[in-house]
Scaffold this motif. Sequence first.
Motif, PDB file in Angstrom:
ATOM      1  N   HIS A 122      38.423  -1.287  -4.580  1.00 50.51           N
ATOM      2  CA  HIS A 122      39.852  -0.992  -4.510  1.00 50.51           C
ATOM      3  C   HIS A 122      40.424  -0.485  -5.842  1.00 50.51           C
ATOM      4  CE1 HIS A 122      39.899  -3.229  -0.641  1.00 50.51           C
ATOM      5  NE2 HIS A 122      38.969  -3.953  -1.250  1.00 50.51           N
ATOM      6  N   SER A 123      39.559  -0.088  -6.767  1.00 50.89           N
ATOM      7  CA  SER A 123      40.012   0.442  -8.055  1.00 50.89           C
ATOM      8  C   SER A 123      38.877   1.256  -8.661  1.00 50.89           C
ATOM      9  CB  SER A 123      40.401  -0.694  -9.008  1.00 50.89           C
ATOM     10  OG  SER A 123      39.258  -1.451  -9.375  1.00 50.89           O
ATOM     11  N   LYS A 149      36.407   7.226   0.181  1.00 43.24           N
ATOM     12  CA  LYS A 149      37.437   6.658   1.058  1.00 43.24           C
ATOM     13  C   LYS A 149      37.348   7.296   2.441  1.00 43.24           C
ATOM     14  CE  LYS A 149      42.462   6.168   1.505  1.00 43.24           C
ATOM     15  NZ  LYS A 149      43.779   6.344   0.819  1.00 43.24           N
ATOM     16  N   PHE A 166      46.553  -3.124  -2.019  1.00 45.57           N
ATOM     17  CA  PHE A 166      45.086  -3.139  -2.007  1.00 45.57           C
ATOM     18  C   PHE A 166      44.548  -1.817  -1.458  1.00 45.57           C
ATOM     19  CE2 PHE A 166      46.447  -7.583  -0.896  1.00 45.57           C
ATOM     20  CZ  PHE A 166      46.226  -8.135  -2.152  1.00 45.57           C
ATOM     21  N   ILE A 168      42.187   1.198  -0.562  1.00 49.92           N
ATOM     22  CA  ILE A 168      40.739   1.282  -0.410  1.00 49.92           C
ATOM     23  C   ILE A 168      40.249   2.576  -1.051  1.00 49.92           C
ATOM     24  CG2 ILE A 168      38.841   1.458   1.241  1.00 49.92           C
ATOM     25  CD1 ILE A 168      40.534  -0.257   3.159  1.00 49.92           C
ATOM     26  N   TYR A 169      39.433   2.457  -2.089  1.00 54.83           N
ATOM     27  CA  TYR A 169      38.909   3.625  -2.804  1.00 54.83           C
ATOM     28  C   TYR A 169      37.563   4.086  -2.236  1.00 54.83           C
ATOM     29  CZ  TYR A 169      42.283   3.506  -6.679  1.00 54.83           C
ATOM     30  OH  TYR A 169      43.421   3.566  -7.431  1.00 54.83           O
ATOM     31  N   MET A 277      39.177  -7.211  -2.931  1.00 56.99           N
ATOM     32  CA  MET A 277      40.310  -7.799  -3.654  1.00 56.99           C
ATOM     33  C   MET A 277      40.570  -9.248  -3.263  1.00 56.99           C
ATOM     34  SD  MET A 277      41.122  -5.563  -5.758  1.00 56.99           S
ATOM     35  CE  MET A 277      42.627  -6.260  -6.439  1.00 56.99           C
TER      36      MET A 277
END
Length: 417
Positions: A122-123, A149, A166, A168-169, A277
């Motif tokens: 998430h990052s 993603k 949050f 989503i990457y 997360m």
Amino acid sequence: MRYNAFNIFKEGLTGNKGWRPAWREPEPKPEYDMIIIGGGGHGLATAYYLAKNHGLKNIAVLEKGHIGSGNIGRNTTIVRANYFLPGNSEFYSHSLKLWETLETELNYNVMHSQRGVINLFHSDGQRDTFARRGNMMINQGDDAELLTKEAVREELPYLDFDNGRFPIYGGLFHKRGGTARHDAVAWGYARAADQLGVDLIQKCEVTGIDVLGGVVKGVQTSRGPIRAKKVGIVVAGRSSQVAEMAGLKVPIESHVLQAFVTEGLKPAIDHVVTFGMGHFYISQSDKGGLVFGGDLDSYASYAQRGNLPMMEHVMEAGMALMPAIGKAKVLRSWGGIVDMTPDGSFIIDKTEIENLYMDCGWCYGGFKAVPASGWCMAHLMAEDQPHEVAKRHTFERFKTGCGIMDEEGTGSQHNLH
């Protein structure tokens, strides 16, 4: 009796009257070459591989309840080999290879489903971390694929991709990961061990361990004393209690880990999905129930039940990831007692008492480790030397501080692993 399509068809036509019990109910002998304390997945696998790989026959498994009544039946059934650090990586890789041939090996349907595990990130920082993990997995010989993603959306369209808190990457996709039926794993190993001559002694609680001159001589049980040349302690969350019977103190705390299952639903979740997360993981069982879990309850306990605050925490994480599951009714929850080490990794080693061995400290990794744990514990007890893939997992690392395997990077605190 071997299980096959012909026998199933035949028994179906004859009222299923020809099936025999899956294993014997023997009385304990006065003495065994090897005694395994604990009739869960790890203990049964150890006994099976002692007989199969090392040709030993005079073996007993002692279980205070019935076969499969402990942690082997109290988990979320996930099987994977996506570990990062040396020591853990090769061990779980070995375990996954054994999983892939287990049903043929045991002639038993353990319902091993390689549906794939997707760890979401998430990052940018999490993406880098999972990219490193994926590279380590590939270097070990396992599979890993970094998903964008868009690729995650194609696989998991039911997630909340528009969550501002949050986002989503992407995700790390481990295709060979998946699930298995926990009870069937115990039953399969029990049946196979019994066929090789192992005595499975149920309702036989170990109440003491006999040690004379620094050498183990046998055990005291609720069904009388039993002598043994070698004894293995394989009792999951009860490890520190049973070790204390021999005067040993081990670097373990026992904590409760809760799990949950919903009512049966139509097929919706094809993979095992983890939330980056929050500690949340979910899959769907063959009966349709959503099976999920999260963090430890974070206090030491031997109770096989959890508490409401942690239940609420797990539900919050699930709703943040996939709000649609909020309509599903939770049917039941349960707690498993997990034996946590300070570095979050397991121990398979000889103790300071001669001929007394321990398999413990599995933290979150117990179910997925069953085949390799049994393989390595059997090797240790038979050969008196650690197996190659478990050689880093000894008590020595806690004495010297060298080789501490902090897989999650959370430090040397039991409840944070």
